[in-house]
Structures are given as structure tokens and as C-alpha cells.
Motif scaffolding. Structure first.
Motif, PDB file in Angstrom:
ATOM      1  N   ALA A  73       0.817  -1.208   0.000  1.00  0.00           N
ATOM      2  CA  ALA A  73       0.000   0.000   0.000  1.00  0.00           C
ATOM      3  C   ALA A  73       0.852   1.260   0.000  1.00  0.00           C
ATOM      4  CB  ALA A  73      -0.950  -0.010   1.196  1.00  0.00           C
ATOM      5  N   ALA A  74       1.869   1.290   0.877  1.00  0.00           N
ATOM      6  CA  ALA A  74       2.695   2.493   0.958  1.00  0.00           C
ATOM      7  C   ALA A  74       3.474   2.749  -0.329  1.00  0.00           C
ATOM      8  CB  ALA A  74       3.642   2.370   2.159  1.00  0.00           C
ATOM      9  N   PRO A  75       4.192   1.720  -0.886  1.00  0.00           N
ATOM     10  CA  PRO A  75       4.893   1.994  -2.143  1.00  0.00           C
ATOM     11  C   PRO A  75       3.961   2.411  -3.277  1.00  0.00           C
ATOM     12  CG  PRO A  75       5.696  -0.031  -1.134  1.00  0.00           C
ATOM     13  CD  PRO A  75       4.485   0.378  -0.375  1.00  0.00           C
ATOM     14  N   LEU A  76       2.750   1.856  -3.292  1.00  0.00           N
ATOM     15  CA  LEU A  76       1.789   2.217  -4.344  1.00  0.00           C
ATOM     16  C   LEU A  76       1.005   3.491  -4.015  1.00  0.00           C
ATOM     17  CD1 LEU A  76       0.339  -1.317  -5.194  1.00  0.00           C
ATOM     18  CD2 LEU A  76       2.026   0.009  -6.480  1.00  0.00           C
ATOM     19  N   LYS A  77       1.342   4.115  -2.891  1.00  0.00           N
ATOM     20  CA  LYS A  77       0.684   5.370  -2.480  1.00  0.00           C
ATOM     21  C   LYS A  77      -0.823   5.193  -2.339  1.00  0.00           C
ATOM     22  CE  LYS A  77       4.223   8.345  -4.504  1.00  0.00           C
ATOM     23  NZ  LYS A  77       4.513   9.469  -5.419  1.00  0.00           N
ATOM     24  N   ILE A  78      -1.184   4.126  -1.639  1.00  0.00           N
ATOM     25  CA  ILE A  78      -2.591   3.851  -1.367  1.00  0.00           C
ATOM     26  C   ILE A  78      -2.765   3.777   0.140  1.00  0.00           C
ATOM     27  CG2 ILE A  78      -4.489   2.208  -1.664  1.00  0.00           C
ATOM     28  CD1 ILE A  78      -3.149   1.278  -4.250  1.00  0.00           C
ATOM     29  N   GLU A  79      -3.697   4.510   0.662  1.00  0.00           N
ATOM     30  CA  GLU A  79      -3.990   4.475   2.085  1.00  0.00           C
ATOM     31  C   GLU A  79      -5.102   3.458   2.338  1.00  0.00           C
ATOM     32  OE1 GLU A  79      -4.928   8.299   3.567  1.00  0.00           O
ATOM     33  OE2 GLU A  79      -3.029   9.215   2.906  1.00  0.00           O
ATOM     34  N   LEU A  80      -4.835   2.520   3.286  1.00  0.00           N
ATOM     35  CA  LEU A  80      -5.814   1.483   3.596  1.00  0.00           C
ATOM     36  C   LEU A  80      -6.189   1.599   5.057  1.00  0.00           C
ATOM     37  CD1 LEU A  80      -5.778  -2.172   2.393  1.00  0.00           C
ATOM     38  CD2 LEU A  80      -6.200  -1.680   4.789  1.00  0.00           C
ATOM     39  N   ALA A  81      -7.491   1.678   5.326  1.00  0.00           N
ATOM     40  CA  ALA A  81      -7.954   1.806   6.710  1.00  0.00           C
ATOM     41  C   ALA A  81      -9.288   1.102   6.848  1.00  0.00           C
ATOM     42  CB  ALA A  81      -8.090   3.275   7.092  1.00  0.00           C
ATOM     43  N   ALA A  82      -9.464   0.468   8.027  1.00  0.00           N
ATOM     44  CA  ALA A  82     -10.737  -0.190   8.282  1.00  0.00           C
ATOM     45  C   ALA A  82     -11.832   0.848   8.510  1.00  0.00           C
ATOM     46  CB  ALA A  82     -10.609  -1.106   9.504  1.00  0.00           C
ATOM     47  N   GLY A  83     -13.012   0.573   8.030  1.00  0.00           N
ATOM     48  CA  GLY A  83     -14.128   1.508   8.194  1.00  0.00           C
ATOM     49  C   GLY A  83     -15.085   1.463   7.025  1.00  0.00           C
ATOM     50  N   GLU A  84     -16.013   2.419   7.039  1.00  0.00           N
ATOM     51  CA  GLU A  84     -17.043   2.484   6.007  1.00  0.00           C
ATOM     52  C   GLU A  84     -17.180   3.924   5.509  1.00  0.00           C
ATOM     53  OE1 GLU A  84     -20.641   1.053   7.626  1.00  0.00           O
ATOM     54  OE2 GLU A  84     -19.951  -1.043   7.850  1.00  0.00           O
ATOM     55  N   ILE A  85     -17.688   4.061   4.313  1.00  0.00           N
ATOM     56  CA  ILE A  85     -17.989   5.386   3.737  1.00  0.00           C
ATOM     57  C   ILE A  85     -19.420   5.739   4.109  1.00  0.00           C
ATOM     58  CG2 ILE A  85     -18.287   6.692   1.607  1.00  0.00           C
ATOM     59  CD1 ILE A  85     -16.045   5.070   0.376  1.00  0.00           C
ATOM     60  N   ILE A  86     -19.557   6.833   4.809  1.00  0.00           N
ATOM     61  CA  ILE A  86     -20.895   7.227   5.277  1.00  0.00           C
ATOM     62  C   ILE A  86     -21.749   7.773   4.125  1.00  0.00           C
ATOM     63  CG2 ILE A  86     -22.144   8.746   6.862  1.00  0.00           C
ATOM     64  CD1 ILE A  86     -19.723   8.655   8.700  1.00  0.00           C
ATOM     65  N   GLU A  87     -21.129   8.563   3.252  1.00  0.00           N
ATOM     66  CA  GLU A  87     -21.897   9.235   2.179  1.00  0.00           C
ATOM     67  C   GLU A  87     -21.103   9.188   0.878  1.00  0.00           C
ATOM     68  OE1 GLU A  87     -23.787  13.629   1.076  1.00  0.00           O
ATOM     69  OE2 GLU A  87     -22.610  13.332   2.914  1.00  0.00           O
ATOM     70  N   GLU A  88     -21.762   8.816  -0.174  1.00  0.00           N
ATOM     71  CA  GLU A  88     -21.153   8.847  -1.502  1.00  0.00           C
ATOM     72  C   GLU A  88     -21.394  10.227  -2.124  1.00  0.00           C
ATOM     73  OE1 GLU A  88     -21.031   4.711  -3.737  1.00  0.00           O
ATOM     74  OE2 GLU A  88     -23.080   5.237  -3.176  1.00  0.00           O
ATOM     75  N   ARG A  89     -20.340  10.803  -2.627  1.00  0.00           N
ATOM     76  CA  ARG A  89     -20.433  12.143  -3.215  1.00  0.00           C
ATOM     77  C   ARG A  89     -19.838  12.149  -4.626  1.00  0.00           C
ATOM     78  NH1 ARG A  89     -17.296  15.047   1.561  1.00  0.00           N
ATOM     79  NH2 ARG A  89     -16.240  13.020   1.381  1.00  0.00           N
ATOM     80  N   ARG A  90     -20.385  13.036  -5.457  1.00  0.00           N
ATOM     81  CA  ARG A  90     -19.832  13.258  -6.803  1.00  0.00           C
ATOM     82  C   ARG A  90     -20.354  14.589  -7.338  1.00  0.00           C
ATOM     83  NH1 ARG A  90     -21.123  12.953 -12.123  1.00  0.00           N
ATOM     84  NH2 ARG A  90     -23.265  12.339 -11.601  1.00  0.00           N
ATOM     85  N   ARG A  91     -19.460  15.416  -7.808  1.00  0.00           N
ATOM     86  CA  ARG A  91     -19.866  16.705  -8.392  1.00  0.00           C
ATOM     87  C   ARG A  91     -20.658  16.467  -9.676  1.00  0.00           C
ATOM     88  NH1 ARG A  91     -13.973  19.173  -8.681  1.00  0.00           N
ATOM     89  NH2 ARG A  91     -13.684  17.001  -9.342  1.00  0.00           N
ATOM     90  N   TRP A  92     -21.676  17.327  -9.917  1.00  0.00           N
ATOM     91  CA  TRP A  92     -22.593  17.084 -11.033  1.00  0.00           C
ATOM     92  C   TRP A  92     -21.908  17.163 -12.385  1.00  0.00           C
ATOM     93  CZ3 TRP A  92     -23.266  20.794 -14.761  1.00  0.00           C
ATOM     94  CH2 TRP A  92     -22.811  22.093 -14.442  1.00  0.00           C
TER      95      TRP A  92
END
Length: 429
Positions: A73-92
């Protein structure tokens, strides 16, 4: 014929049509390039980058499910953490985000949510054997950087090129507008200074107009000189005839003197017809004052004429040849009182036109004979009751020439108030 309905929505001016011819291809080309650009950057490029990123996410998730941690994860510059996404967002307006969501949901097992809060970070929730985890990484790894720059440059340079082309087009159309103004002024009896310029075709049209104007002016001048010379030469024998008749007895002299007087009047009418509307210079004048003075002069010589309504008084001056307009109105008044008992002269002035109307209570002119009555030397015995007076048939012709010389027309119709003939001189402003 199929596109005939488009004529109602097309511009009528030359500027508008030329601008439309210029703008439509540019806008069409930009739309085509925009569609190709969007298809390329927001679809193909984004799809390829997202698929490559999905492979890296698979490696990280596989190592996490096996060992509980991910050293990649670190060499690939990806952050991994346990948990959930509360809200999905996307600009129109984030169209590439739709492609990212589609590819990630299709290539990763267990994806629960994808959060696209802005253009800097992307968060993916995946359900693994060790529970839900959230993978965060840079958004630019799945989307093309600054994808809008090409659109901005294209629109900016398109507007700049359109402005430059419009300035050039305006300079090319300016000689055509000058030619149109010179032709319109000549139709109103005015001679404006005009020098051909512009493209070769426009210069050719300008020179053709100048040649035509010179020929018309020479023709008018020759006609005027010829008829004026004939009328002037006939005055001398008429004068000698008057002197000879003065020596005769009254019984023999009076009928011959009436004939000589009639011949003198005919010569005067010929001379007036020869001069037409070319006499005098065009100048700005008040049409109400001009018509009022004409009516007063006609009243002083015993003609039964009255001044009617003056509509739009004080709304501005009109460029006219005073002598020509006076001659035309006097001829119309003379015909009105000759074939009728009274005449009414009215004036209407609007922002677009001047109308001088002469009405009488005479027999009028039939609709079928009005065109013939406007021709020179035309006399309609039945229509105008020649027993009440005689003439050479030039009164209406002179009035029509004057109206045409001012860029207007002479209209004949039936008077609604007096029942006789109504003659309207209409001149555009």
C-alpha cells in the motif's frame, strides 16, 4: 422547398447572414471536436487508467486479506484503513467519475461505495473477509490531468478567430453598404459622393452604378434642353402673332387670341414637364409650411382649395426639392378644381414617410384607367369631363415624376370624403 420554413428564422440583413455563414461552421467544428475530445479523454483514457488502478487495488486487498496488513500500500501510495464510507459524493459536472465508478464496480469484488468528493482524492469501500476497508488514493491516477484545457483553448481561440474574421467581413461589406446608400439617395433625387472600393466584384458594381447614374443624368439633361429649346423657340412666333392680332378688329381678334393663349399655356406645360423634378437643389424643409404656402397661393388666384388635416406636425424636416414638390402639388390642385368644384389638401408626416394628399369632388378616374392616366399626354375624356377644361395630359405625369425623383410614388384612389379622385404623393424619409 423542404427548408422553406427556415426563412422565417434567418436574418434578413447582409451582416446577419454573413455572420451566420461565418459562425455556423466554427461552432459546428467545435462541437465535433468536443465530442471526439470527450469520447477520448472522458471515456477511453479514464477507462484505461481506472483498470490499471483496479489491478493495484486487487494486489493490496489480496495481501490484506492474507496477512491482515499490506506492505504494497505504501509503495503504491494507497492508504488502507478499516471503516465504512458514510456518504457517496460526486460533483454534477464530474463526468469522468461515472466511468471510474463503472470500472471499479466491474473489476473489484465486494465494492460497496465510491466517494468522489473533489478532484484530489478518491475513496473506495470494499467488503473483505476481515471486514470493510476504505482505500484512498490520488484522483489523478484514474483521470486525465486538466482535461478541460483543450476545451478552454479551443473555445478561446475560436472566439478570437471569429472576432478577427468578423472585423475583416465588416470591412468587406462596408463598400456594399456605401453603394446601397448612394443608389438609394439617387433614387430620391440626391447625388452623393461615391467612390468604388473593396473587392474586384464590388468595384465593378460601383463603376457600373456610376456609369448608369451618369447616363441617366445626361439623358435627363438632354431631354430638358431639347424641350426647353423647342418651347423657347416657339415663344418668338407666338409673340409676333399676338402683335399681328392686336391690329385686327375685336370680332376677329378675340377667337384667335384665345387660341394663342391656349398655345402659350400648352408650351408652359411642356416646359414644366421638361424640367420635371430636376429643378432646384434638395434641401431640408418643413412640409407643413410648404404645403400651407402652396394652398395660400392657389387661393389667391381664385382656386377653390382648402387646407385639410396636418398630421404629425412638428415631427421633423424632410429633404425635398421645393420647386418640384410645389409644381406637383399645384398640378394636382389644378386638375382637382378643373374637373371638380373644390379641392382639399392634407399632409401626414410619420417617422418613415411623408404623404401629401389632394382630394376633389369631381367624377374621378375609373380603376382600370388609372394606370393610363399617369402616362404623359394621356387624356381621359369620359373620366375627367374634358368639357370643363382642356389640357395636354401632363399634370399627373409631372406629379408622378416628382414623386419618383424623391424615391416615392403617386397613388390614385377614390376619395372617401368628397367622392372624387384622391391623389397621394408618398415620399420615404
Amino acid at each position: 422547398m423542404f427548408f422553406g420554413w427556415l426563412k422565417h428564422y434567418m436574418p434578413r440583413s447582409l451582416y446577419g447572414r454573413a455572420a451566420l455563414i461565418l459562425i455556423v461552421p466554427i461552432v459546428g467544428l467545435q462541437l465535433i471536436v468536443s465530442i471526439i475530445f470527450i469520447q477520448r479523454h472522458f471515456d477511453d483514457v479514464t477507462t484505461q487508467m481506472t483498470r490499471s488502478m483496479a489491478i493495484e487495488l486487487r494486489l493490496v486487498l489480496a495481501q490484506y486479506e492474507t496477512a491482515g496488513v499490506s506492505e504494497l500500500a505504501a509503495p503504491l501510495k494507497i492508504e488502507l484503513a478499516a471503516g465504512e464510507i458514510i456518504e457517496e459524493r460526486r460533483r454534477w459536472y464530474d463526468f469522468s467519475g461515472l466511468i471510474v465508478r463503472r470500472e471499479l464496480f466491474g473489476m473489484l469484488d465486494g465494492v460497496q461505495a465510491i466517494d468522489l468528493p473533489d478532484g484530489r482524492v478518491l475513496r473506495v469501500e470494499v467488503d473483505t473477509e476481515r471486514g470493510p476497508v476504505v482505500l484512498s488514493f490520488d484522483r489523478l491516477r484514474v483521470s486525465a490531468s486538466n482535461p478541460h484545457q483543450l476545451l478552454v483553448y479551443m473555445i478561446g481561440f475560436g472566439v478570437l478567430m471569429t472576432m478577427i474574421a468578423y472585423i475583416y467581413l465588416r470591412n468587406q461589406l462596408r463598400p456594399i453598404k456605401r453603394l446601397a446608400r448612394a443608389a438609394a439617395a439617387f433614387g430620391r433625387g440626391q447625388v452623393n459622393d461615391f467612390r468604388p472600393s473593396g473587392a474586384i466584384e464590388v468595384r465593378a458594381a460601383g463603376h457600373a452604378f456610376l456609369d448608369m447614374r451618369n447616363r441617366i443624368e445626361r439623358q435627363i439633361e438632354q431631354r430638358t434642353l431639347m424641350l426647353s429649346g423647342v418651347s423657347h423657340d416657339l415663344r418668338t412666333p407666338l409673340t409676333r402673332m399676338k402683335l399681328g392680332l392686336s391690329l385686327l378688329e375685336d370680332e376677329d381678334r378675340e377667337p384667335l387670341e384665345r387660341d394663342v393663349t391656349e398655345m402659350q399655356r400648352l408650351l408652359d406645360e411642356f416646359l414644366s414637364f421638361a424640367k420635371g423634378a430636376s429643378e432646384g437643389e434638395a434641401e431640408a424643409c418643413d412640409p407643413f409650411e410648404l404645403v400651407r404656402a402652396i394652398v395660400e397661393d392657389c387661393e389667391r388666384v381664385g382656386q377653390n382649395v382648402t387646407l385639410g388635416a396636418l398630421e404629425g406636425e412638428g415631427s421633423g424636416l424632410v429633404t425635398l426639392r421645393r420647386i418640384g414638390v410645389r409644381r406637383a402639388v399645384e398640378n394636382l390642385v389644378g386638375n382637382a378644381v378643373r374637373y371638380g368644384n373644390k379641392a382639399i389638401v392634407s399632409v401626414a408626416l410619420t417617422e418613415r414617410a411623408l404623404r401629401i394628399r389632394v382630394e376633389d369632388d369631381g367624377p374621378g378616374i375609373a380603376v382600370d384607367d388609372r394606370e393610363e392616366a399617369l402616362k404623359p399626354f394621356a387624356r381621359l375624356d369620359a373620366a375627367r369631363n374634358q368639357n370643363k377644361g382642356s389640357g395636354v395630359g401632363l399634370g399627373l405625369s409631372i406629379a408622378m415624376d416628382v414623386a419618383r425623383a424623391h424615391g416615392g410614388i403617386l397613388r390614385l384612389s377614390e376619395s372617401t370624403d368628397l367622392g372624387g379622385l384622391r391623389a397621394d404623393i408618398v415620399i420615404g424619409r
